[in-house]
Motif scaffolding. Sequence first.
Motif, PDB file in Angstrom:
ATOM      1  N   LEU A 350      13.790 -61.968  -1.088  1.00 25.97           N
ATOM      2  CA  LEU A 350      14.753 -62.048   0.008  1.00 25.97           C
ATOM      3  C   LEU A 350      16.164 -62.194  -0.557  1.00 25.97           C
ATOM      4  N   ASN A 351      16.607 -61.139  -1.216  1.00 26.91           N
ATOM      5  CA  ASN A 351      17.911 -61.143  -1.862  1.00 26.91           C
ATOM      6  C   ASN A 351      19.042 -61.173  -0.819  1.00 26.91           C
ATOM      7  N   PRO A 352      20.209 -61.683  -1.193  1.00 28.30           N
ATOM      8  CA  PRO A 352      21.287 -61.825  -0.209  1.00 28.30           C
ATOM      9  C   PRO A 352      21.875 -60.481   0.221  1.00 28.30           C
ATOM     10  N   GLU A 353      22.227 -60.424   1.503  1.00 26.75           N
ATOM     11  CA  GLU A 353      22.991 -59.320   2.081  1.00 26.75           C
ATOM     12  C   GLU A 353      22.297 -57.967   1.961  1.00 26.75           C
ATOM     13  N   VAL A 354      20.963 -57.978   2.033  1.00 23.44           N
ATOM     14  CA  VAL A 354      20.194 -56.730   2.124  1.00 23.44           C
ATOM     15  C   VAL A 354      19.073 -56.947   3.132  1.00 23.44           C
ATOM     16  N   ASP A 355      18.602 -55.869   3.737  1.00 20.40           N
ATOM     17  CA  ASP A 355      17.487 -55.963   4.678  1.00 20.40           C
ATOM     18  C   ASP A 355      16.184 -56.167   3.913  1.00 20.40           C
ATOM     19  N   ARG A 356      15.364 -57.062   4.441  1.00 18.33           N
ATOM     20  CA  ARG A 356      14.055 -57.302   3.832  1.00 18.33           C
ATOM     21  C   ARG A 356      13.005 -57.540   4.923  1.00 18.33           C
ATOM     22  N   LEU A 357      11.777 -57.086   4.634  1.00 17.63           N
ATOM     23  CA  LEU A 357      10.665 -57.361   5.537  1.00 17.63           C
ATOM     24  C   LEU A 357      10.161 -58.779   5.298  1.00 17.63           C
ATOM     25  N   CYS A 358       9.787 -59.451   6.377  1.00 19.88           N
ATOM     26  CA  CYS A 358       9.319 -60.832   6.234  1.00 19.88           C
ATOM     27  C   CYS A 358       8.258 -61.129   7.275  1.00 19.88           C
ATOM     28  N   MET A 359       7.518 -62.212   7.034  1.00 19.06           N
ATOM     29  CA  MET A 359       6.602 -62.788   8.012  1.00 19.06           C
ATOM     30  C   MET A 359       7.205 -64.124   8.425  1.00 19.06           C
ATOM     31  N   VAL A 360       7.390 -64.315   9.724  1.00 15.96           N
ATOM     32  CA  VAL A 360       8.126 -65.475  10.224  1.00 15.96           C
ATOM     33  C   VAL A 360       7.177 -66.493  10.850  1.00 15.96           C
ATOM     34  N   ALA A 385      23.179 -65.701   2.883  1.00 18.95           N
ATOM     35  CA  ALA A 385      23.737 -66.360   1.689  1.00 18.95           C
ATOM     36  C   ALA A 385      22.600 -66.727   0.735  1.00 18.95           C
ATOM     37  N   ARG A 386      22.884 -66.588  -0.555  1.00 12.59           N
ATOM     38  CA  ARG A 386      21.983 -67.083  -1.600  1.00 12.59           C
ATOM     39  C   ARG A 386      22.569 -68.401  -2.085  1.00 12.59           C
ATOM     40  N   LEU A 387      21.978 -69.509  -1.658  1.00 13.43           N
ATOM     41  CA  LEU A 387      22.484 -70.843  -1.977  1.00 13.43           C
ATOM     42  C   LEU A 387      21.617 -71.508  -3.034  1.00 13.43           C
ATOM     43  N   THR A 388      22.196 -72.471  -3.726  1.00 13.90           N
ATOM     44  CA  THR A 388      21.450 -73.268  -4.695  1.00 13.90           C
ATOM     45  C   THR A 388      21.361 -74.705  -4.204  1.00 13.90           C
ATOM     46  N   TYR A 389      20.440 -75.440  -4.789  1.00 19.33           N
ATOM     47  CA  TYR A 389      20.286 -76.850  -4.408  1.00 19.33           C
ATOM     48  C   TYR A 389      21.587 -77.616  -4.626  1.00 19.33           C
ATOM     49  N   ASN A 390      22.209 -77.371  -5.750  1.00 19.32           N
ATOM     50  CA  ASN A 390      23.434 -78.110  -6.064  1.00 19.32           C
ATOM     51  C   ASN A 390      24.565 -77.768  -5.102  1.00 19.32           C
ATOM     52  N   LYS A 391      24.661 -76.506  -4.723  1.00 14.96           N
ATOM     53  CA  LYS A 391      25.707 -76.123  -3.769  1.00 14.96           C
ATOM     54  C   LYS A 391      25.456 -76.761  -2.401  1.00 14.96           C
TER      55      LYS A 391
END
Length: 803
Positions: A350-360, A385-391
Motif C-alpha cells: 500500500l505505497n503512498p499516493e498510488v491506487d491499490r487493491l485492498c480488503m477492508v 501518506a506514508r508515515l513512520t512511528y516516530n513522525k
Amino acid sequence: MTQRSDKQDPYAEREAQKYEKPIPSREYIMDLLEQAGRPMSREAIAEALKLESDDELEGLRRRLRAMERDGQLLFNRRREYGLISKMDLVRGRVQGHPDGFGFLIPDDGSDDLFLSGREMRVAFHGDRVLGRVAGIDRRGRREGAIVEVLERAHKTVVGRLFIEGGVAFVVPDNKRISQDILVPTENLGPAEHNQIVTVEIAQPPTPFRQAIGQVVEVLGDHMAPGMEIDVAIRAHSLPQVWSPQTEAQIAELSEEVKEEHKQEPGRENIRHLPLVTIDSEDARDFDDAVYCEPNRKGWRLLVAIADVSHYVEPDSPLDKDAIERGNSVYFPERVIPMLPEILSNGLCSLNPEVDRLCMVCDMQLDKTGVLKGYTFYPAVMYSHARLTYNKVAGMLIDEDADLCRQYAGVLPHLHNLYQLYQTLRQRRSKRGAIDFDTTETRIVFGEDRKIESIVPTERNDAHKLIEECMIIANVATARFLLEHKVPALYRVHEGPKPEKLEALREFLGEFGLKLGGGDSPEGKHFSKLLEQIAERPDAHLIQTVMLRTLQQAVYSPDNVGHFGLAFDAYAHFTSPIRRYPDLLVHRAIRHVIKHKKGGFLQRKKLPPFRYDHAAMENLGEHCSQTERRADEATRDAVDWLKCEFMLDKVGEEYNGTISSVTSFGLFIELDEVFVEGLVHVTSLENDYYHFDPAHHRLIGERQRQMFRLGDRVRVKLARVDLEERKMDFMLLESLTGETFHGELPERGGKGGGRGKKTGKKTAGKKRSSKKSTSRSDEGGGRKKTGKKTSKKSTRRRGKKKTD
C-alpha cells in the motif's frame, strides 16, 4: 469381492471446484475403509469407488500417496492401505536434540514421545513420522518408536566438511541434526577440508547406516566473516529461490493496478478516504492502512489490508511457493520474502499516493471501545501518506510544528485514531490482556557492516496505536469466520499446562504471592498479578517465571481462544504479504462475500469452501512449523553476529542479570551490550552446587551461596566460540549476595557440579536451553527489510509484530 460403494460423496461439489477431473474426496475414501473394517489394496478401493478410466485411476493413486504422506493412511507390507486411526499409531513431527535423542511431537496435541538415539538414527529434526508408544522410561516419559518416515524435512543440509583418513563427512550446522552426513569422494567436487558446504541428501539414513550426500555448493572457509545469514538459511532449509513457473507467472505482472481490476463488480471505491500507513523508517512493504472517524455511536474504524488473495490464486505456482515458505523471514539487512518483490514491495504494498487493491475490515465501536459491528469488502484505496512511528509520535505527543504543517491534511484523522487508541488501551486493561515488560534490542551496523553497538528499542504510542487497530481487526475477523462457519485458521494461544501451573504456584508461594483463577486461570489473573508486583525489586524474576509458564501461540482450525490477549476468538488478517495464514483467512472472507451475493443466506447453507477442516489442520501445523523455523534461523544469525561483536572483548568485565538457571550453570545477559553467555557450574568456586528447578536457582552445599533467576552479577568474558555461537563468562561476584537458609534440594540425577578452586577459564557445556521470548502473540516490532542506509539497524530475535 469388495462391495461397491453406492453412497454419494458429500464433498463431490468441493472436489469439482478444485479439480478439472475430480475423484472421490479423502473423507469418502476414509469412510469406505472405515466401513470395510480392514486395509484394502488400491485396486479394491478403485473397484469399490467405481473408478475405471486411466485418469481416474491415476488420480486415485496420487490421492492415496498424498494421504499416506499426510499420515492419514499407512501402506502396509501386503501393499494395502489402512487407516492410521485404527492402528494405534501416532502422527507427528520429530524435534531433535543436540545430544542425539529427540521427541515425537504428536499432531493431536497429546504428550510428546521420547525418541532414543537409536530411534533417531532414521530421522532428522523436522521430519514427519508415524510412531508408536514403545513403553515408559525410568523418568516416567512415554518412549516412542518410529514406524515410518512420512516426509523428509531436509533435501539439503549445510555444515562443516571434514576429510579424515580418506573418509569425508559433513557435520551439520543445525545442532538439532546430530547425525553426520557421509560424502563419497566422487561426490566432493571442488570442496576441501574445513570448508562450509551444502550437501544434497542422496540417500536418507537407515537403522544401519548414516545418510549419504553430495556436495552441491561451497559457501566458503570455516569461520569466514559475513557468512552467518547464508549458513542460517541453508542450515534451516529456508526456500530462497522462486520456481521457474513462479518466475514465468510474475513476468506477466505490471507495475500498476489494472483499471479493470479497480472496477470489478463488488469492489468499492474508498480512494476519497484519507487512509494512511504507519510503519518503521526502513519498511518497504506496507500491508495495512488505517482511518478513523467519530460518529454519534462512537467510532468508525477502517483497517485496509493489501488484497493479496486477488493476485495469488490457489494452486498457482505463486501459491505453491508461498505455502512452502509459510512466512517472510527477516534477517539483519536481508529479507527472504514469502512473495516475490513485485508483489511484496510493489502491487500488493500500500505505497503512498498510488491506487491499490485492498480488503477492508470496516468496524463500528461504541464510545467505550466495544466492537459492535463489522463488514468486510474488497475495495480500491489511495494511501494519502506514508508515515513512520516516530513522525506520528512527533505530531501526537511532541506536537512538532514542522511535522504538523507537513501532514496537516491527515493530522485531524491521526488525532481521531489517537483518541480511539486511548479508549482501546483502557478496554485492554479491563479485559485483562497480559502485558509483559520485556526489552527488545537492535543491532546497529556501520558502513563496513561492522557492528557498532547493540541498543534497546523503544516502543512509543504510535506503535501501540497500530497494534490496537490490528488486534481489533483480527478479533472482528475471527467473529466473522465463526459466524459463517467457514473453515479457517485461528491464532490460538492456550493457557498454561497443569504441571507448569503447579510449578508456578509453588514458586509464587515462596514470595507470599498467589495467582487467582484456581485450576483454570485466565489472562486477567496473570495481568492482575503483574500489576501487584510492578514495584517490587524482584519483579523481573517473577515476571520471567510467569512468562515461561505460557505456551506458544499456534495456528489451528479449532478455535480455543487467545489466552494472552484475553479474547475468545482471534485470527490473523492483517499481514497476508508476509504470513500465509493471513492469506488463507482472506480467501475464506472472499468465499463468504462471493456467496452472500449469490443468495446463500436464503438457503441457510454456505457452499463448501475449497479447504476443509483436515486441509486447514495440515496447513496450520505447517505454518506453525515454518514460523518456528524462521525464528530459529534468525536467532542463529543474530547469535553469530553477537559473538562476532564480542570476539575482541575477551577479558573485559561487565555487570549482568541471570536470565536462566540450569543444572550445568547460569546464563547471564549483560547490561548495555545485551548479549547472553554461560557461567558453567564447574567455574563456580569452592563448593558443590545443587540445582533447584522449581525455584530456578543453584545453591552451594557448604557456603549456601545462592544464584537465582533475576539476580545481579559481575562477570568477565572468558571465551567466545563463533562456531557454537556461544560465550563463556567467569563469575567475579554476586551483586545480589543472597545466602540460602533451608534444606538443600535432592540431586535426583540433576545436581550441579563441583566448583573449581581457581579462576581458570572453562569451555562450558553446549547449550541445551534458549532464553525465552514472549509467547502471548502481541505487539513488539514490525516488519524489517534489507534497505541499506549509512547507519543500519536490525532487530534481534524476539517479538515480531504479531498483533
